[in-house]
Scaffold this motif. Structure first.
Motif, mmCIF file in Angstrom:
data_model
loop_
_atom_site.group_PDB
_atom_site.id
_atom_site.type_symbol
_atom_site.label_atom_id
_atom_site.label_comp_id
_atom_site.label_asym_id
_atom_site.label_seq_id
_atom_site.Cartn_x
_atom_site.Cartn_y
_atom_site.Cartn_z
ATOM 1 N N UNK A 1 13.025 -19.133 -13.712
ATOM 2 C CA UNK A 1 13.062 -20.368 -14.319
ATOM 3 C C UNK A 1 14.525 -20.910 -14.796
ATOM 4 N N UNK A 2 15.148 -19.868 -15.544
ATOM 5 C CA UNK A 2 16.499 -20.287 -16.112
ATOM 6 C C UNK A 2 17.494 -20.275 -14.791
ATOM 7 N N UNK A 3 17.483 -19.491 -13.726
ATOM 8 C CA UNK A 3 18.346 -19.381 -12.413
ATOM 9 C C UNK A 3 18.005 -20.989 -11.804
ATOM 10 N N UNK A 4 16.606 -21.430 -12.057
ATOM 11 C CA UNK A 4 16.255 -22.777 -11.341
ATOM 12 C C UNK A 4 16.855 -23.818 -12.012
ATOM 13 N N UNK A 5 17.045 -23.719 -13.550
ATOM 14 C CA UNK A 5 17.761 -24.861 -14.174
ATOM 15 C C UNK A 5 19.239 -24.719 -13.710
ATOM 16 N N UNK A 6 19.943 -23.707 -13.250
ATOM 17 C CA UNK A 6 21.267 -23.854 -13.192
ATOM 18 C C UNK A 6 21.402 -24.039 -11.481
ATOM 19 N N UNK A 7 20.541 -23.853 -10.563
ATOM 20 C CA UNK A 7 20.446 -23.949 -9.259
ATOM 21 C C UNK A 7 19.068 -24.512 -8.722
ATOM 22 N N UNK A 8 18.854 -25.639 -8.851
ATOM 23 C CA UNK A 8 17.321 -26.143 -8.703
ATOM 24 C C UNK A 8 17.476 -26.322 -7.105
ATOM 25 N N UNK A 9 18.298 -26.235 -6.495
ATOM 26 C CA UNK A 9 18.359 -26.722 -5.003
ATOM 27 C C UNK A 9 18.459 -25.355 -4.063
ATOM 28 N N UNK A 10 18.520 -24.088 -4.710
ATOM 29 C CA UNK A 10 18.553 -22.900 -4.124
ATOM 30 C C UNK A 10 17.225 -22.454 -3.566
ATOM 31 N N UNK A 11 17.189 -22.533 -2.213
ATOM 32 C CA UNK A 11 15.869 -22.017 -1.542
ATOM 33 C C UNK A 11 15.521 -20.709 -1.786
ATOM 34 N N UNK A 12 16.405 -19.499 -1.953
ATOM 35 C CA UNK A 12 15.706 -18.258 -2.193
ATOM 36 C C UNK A 12 15.290 -18.271 -3.584
ATOM 37 N N UNK A 13 16.081 -18.810 -4.549
ATOM 38 C CA UNK A 13 15.347 -18.551 -5.916
ATOM 39 C C UNK A 13 14.140 -19.367 -6.122
ATOM 40 N N UNK B 1 7.295 -23.370 -3.373
ATOM 41 C CA UNK B 1 7.482 -22.819 -1.799
ATOM 42 C C UNK B 1 7.805 -24.066 -0.874
ATOM 43 N N UNK B 2 7.006 -25.095 -1.087
ATOM 44 C CA UNK B 2 7.341 -26.296 -0.286
ATOM 45 C C UNK B 2 8.614 -26.806 -0.368
ATOM 46 N N UNK B 3 9.304 -26.727 -1.691
ATOM 47 C CA UNK B 3 10.692 -27.294 -1.775
ATOM 48 C C UNK B 3 11.671 -26.205 -1.150
ATOM 49 N N UNK B 4 11.058 -24.868 -1.204
ATOM 50 C CA UNK B 4 12.116 -24.074 -0.652
ATOM 51 C C UNK B 4 12.249 -24.329 0.896
ATOM 52 N N UNK B 5 11.041 -24.630 1.469
ATOM 53 C CA UNK B 5 11.004 -24.829 2.656
ATOM 54 C C UNK B 5 11.520 -25.996 3.352
ATOM 55 N N UNK B 6 11.278 -26.995 2.424
ATOM 56 C CA UNK B 6 12.106 -28.322 2.695
ATOM 57 C C UNK B 6 13.803 -28.179 2.901
ATOM 58 N N UNK B 7 13.898 -27.355 1.830
ATOM 59 C CA UNK B 7 15.490 -27.344 1.643
ATOM 60 C C UNK B 7 16.035 -26.279 2.759
ATOM 61 N N UNK B 8 15.344 -25.380 3.331
ATOM 62 C CA UNK B 8 15.660 -24.632 4.331
ATOM 63 C C UNK B 8 14.453 -24.327 5.351
ATOM 64 N N UNK B 9 14.464 -25.304 6.248
ATOM 65 C CA UNK B 9 13.329 -25.050 7.196
ATOM 66 C C UNK B 9 13.510 -24.124 8.029
#
Length: 186
Positions: A129-141, A161-169
């Motif tokens: 969650x803390x990592x996502x605050x800093x990198x909300x568009x990081x598909x791996x995180x 998971x859907x957001x990760x797949x949208x960012x890195x299809x």
């Protein structure tokens, strides 16, 4: 004589041949050549770790952290403490390191992955969650957060998971996480 690649290669050959003393000499030579860099302390700690001498490895990494603080040394120290059975000390070190280096996302990612591997999903989720605050568009995180959230039965798991797949299809690992979460949901 000052080529890090050559020095590391020599050190690894010495370790493979059981010549620990010689490997440590190479590490200490690197420390003399580069006293304000982490690499010599990493080499020394790694030489001790290769022998499973965790106390000595941790000591080398600690000295290195005083001379040249780095995420690499912090990760190695935490790993050595855990391997040596000092879980409480490892946890205390991690807490202190993160207080002093709150933006060290590499160390935080390492902690999240370690927590997940130990099935401490709540701890992993906290770090992700803390990592996502800093990198909300990081598909791996996002993907890792999705998997951990799924383990915790968090309804937001599929959303991550859907957001990760949208960012890195079309990434197999991301698709796999989403598929498993969807399957678990029925």
């Amino acid at each position: 004589p000052d080529s890090l690649e050559a020095q590391r290669g020599i050190m690894l050959l010495d370790l493979d041949a059981g010549r620990s003393k010689e490997a440590l000499e190479v590490a200490r030579e690197v420390q003399k050549q580069r006293p304000k860099e982490a690499v010599g302390y990493l080499f020394e700690g790694d030489a001790h770790a290769a022998k499973k001498a965790w106390v000595e490895a941790a000591a080398a990494y600690r000295v290195g952290l005083k001379e040249a603080p780095s995420a690499d040394l912090a990760i190695k120290l935490h790993t050595a403490l855990l391997a040596g059975g000092n879980t409480a000390e490892a946890d205390k070190f991690a807490e202190t390191w993160l207080k002093e280096h709150a933006k060290d996302n590499r160390f935080r990612l390492y902690l999240a992955e370690m927590s997940g591997a130990r099935k401490d999903y709540a701890g992993a989720a906290r770090q992700y969650r803390i990592l996502l605050e800093a990198q909300p568009e990081n598909p791996a995180v996002l993907n890792n957060m999705a998997w951990v959230a799924g383990q915790l039965k968090d309804p937001k798991a599929i959303e991550y998971a859907e957001k990760a797949n949208k960012l890195a299809p079309d990434q197999p690992a991301l698709l796999d996480t989403l598929a498993v979460l969807l399957m678990d949901k029925g």
